[in-house]
Design an enzyme around this catalytic site. Sequence first.
Site, mmCIF file in Angstrom:
data_model
loop_
_atom_site.group_PDB
_atom_site.id
_atom_site.type_symbol
_atom_site.label_atom_id
_atom_site.label_comp_id
_atom_site.label_asym_id
_atom_site.label_seq_id
_atom_site.Cartn_x
_atom_site.Cartn_y
_atom_site.Cartn_z
ATOM 1 N N LYS A 1 -14.785 32.883 11.438
ATOM 2 C CA LYS A 1 -15.953 33.758 11.520
ATOM 3 C C LYS A 1 -15.620 35.119 10.920
ATOM 4 C CE LYS A 1 -16.417 33.039 15.978
ATOM 5 N NZ LYS A 1 -16.940 33.129 17.369
ATOM 6 N N ASP B 1 -21.268 22.574 3.594
ATOM 7 C CA ASP B 1 -19.831 22.473 3.842
ATOM 8 C C ASP B 1 -19.090 21.999 2.596
ATOM 9 O OD1 ASP B 1 -19.708 23.252 6.591
ATOM 10 O OD2 ASP B 1 -20.553 21.323 7.142
ATOM 11 N N ARG C 1 -7.117 40.002 13.939
ATOM 12 C CA ARG C 1 -5.965 39.587 14.739
ATOM 13 C C ARG C 1 -4.643 39.955 14.076
ATOM 14 N NH1 ARG C 1 -7.481 33.913 17.616
ATOM 15 N NH2 ARG C 1 -5.910 34.716 19.067
#
Length: 406
Positions: A98, A170, A105
């Site tokens: 996302k 996708d 992080r």
Amino acid sequence: MTEHLPMPQFGPLAGVRVVFSGIEIAGPFAGQMFAEWGAEVIWIENVAWADTIRVQPHYPQLSRRNLHALSLNIFKEEGRDAFLKLMETTDIFIEASKGPAFARRGITDEVLWEHNPKLVIAHLSGFGQYGDPQYTNLPAYNTIAQAFSGYLIQNGDKDQPMPAFPYTADYFSGMTATTSALAALYKVQQTGKGESIDIAMYEVMLRMGQYFMMDYFNGGEICPRMTKGKDPYYAGCGLYRCQDGYIVMEVVGITQIEEIFKDIGLAHLLGTPEVPKGTQLIHRINCPHGQLFEDKLDEWLANQPITAVLKRLSELNIASAKVLTIPELEGNPQYVARESITQWKTMSGETCKGPNIMPKFKNNPGKIWRGMPAHGMDTNAILKNIGYSDEQIRELVDKGLAKIVE
């Protein structure tokens, strides 16, 4: 230089190391393409929870064949250290998440380039790495990307839009990751400087839906959706029903229109102001006889079997094809001649059947050399490959930062 993991050498990408982190379809599809073209592809999975694609009974055996399975927590310090060590010997890293999830992080492009200045990084997300904050951090799947891009609204029937299926966004997005990463790798080999690619699924689908959008952006015209599978603008183009099933055809070309008009009883319209000599397409809306042409075609086709229709259309040099059912595919002579459907062995020794490698490289063909690996099956080999000892690997496992198959 680190040696590659044990695997056969084949294909145009032999010697290239690709690592991907992502679940389900989009990101892993890029990895699948690389693996089938000969690259060494390492699939990173969560330690506690395997890729959710594994719950599917058959598809993962296709989508995860030829891969090396690494189960590692790359966001905890010691697992992160192992991941960054792996990046030092990696050519292409693909992550699907996302928005800027990796950067949030602590795994930024700059951190990765500190460990490998030549690294190609492909970020695949629904809405991109930057933009309006209300969108960039949202989750996205196939239908989300189609809906947000203007692609979905163009598909379906005049009465209701429908998403293109199965999982079109996708696959388009995964292939975009493949091609853009290869373009970046080519440049890196010239300059020695790495690249970061921001792939937003909605932008991929915006581009895939570009054809009729241009009429709106430059003229304000909205293209109508299809009616029962027929082209919204051009008569004689699209899906049609015969006695025993469906065909598609494209009545395009001067000679093709002249001959089909004769066959269906409209020869008297040829050379008129509405269908002048040299007409190459019949516009469904602008031509006064567009609907008549459609009605006559429907009547002509409904009274004939598919084999007879295809034979006649071939004689008229009109592009056409039967709409094949899935059971008809593998027995079709073209499929047989090109081995479009193939078989391979799973890791448990069972036979699996599915689509073959595409495209077909003449001098350096792709290859299926292994089935889908088990969760963490190659963790031990991969960590040893980048310099970890048995004791260091056991420590990661004991701390829950890695999973191995005993």
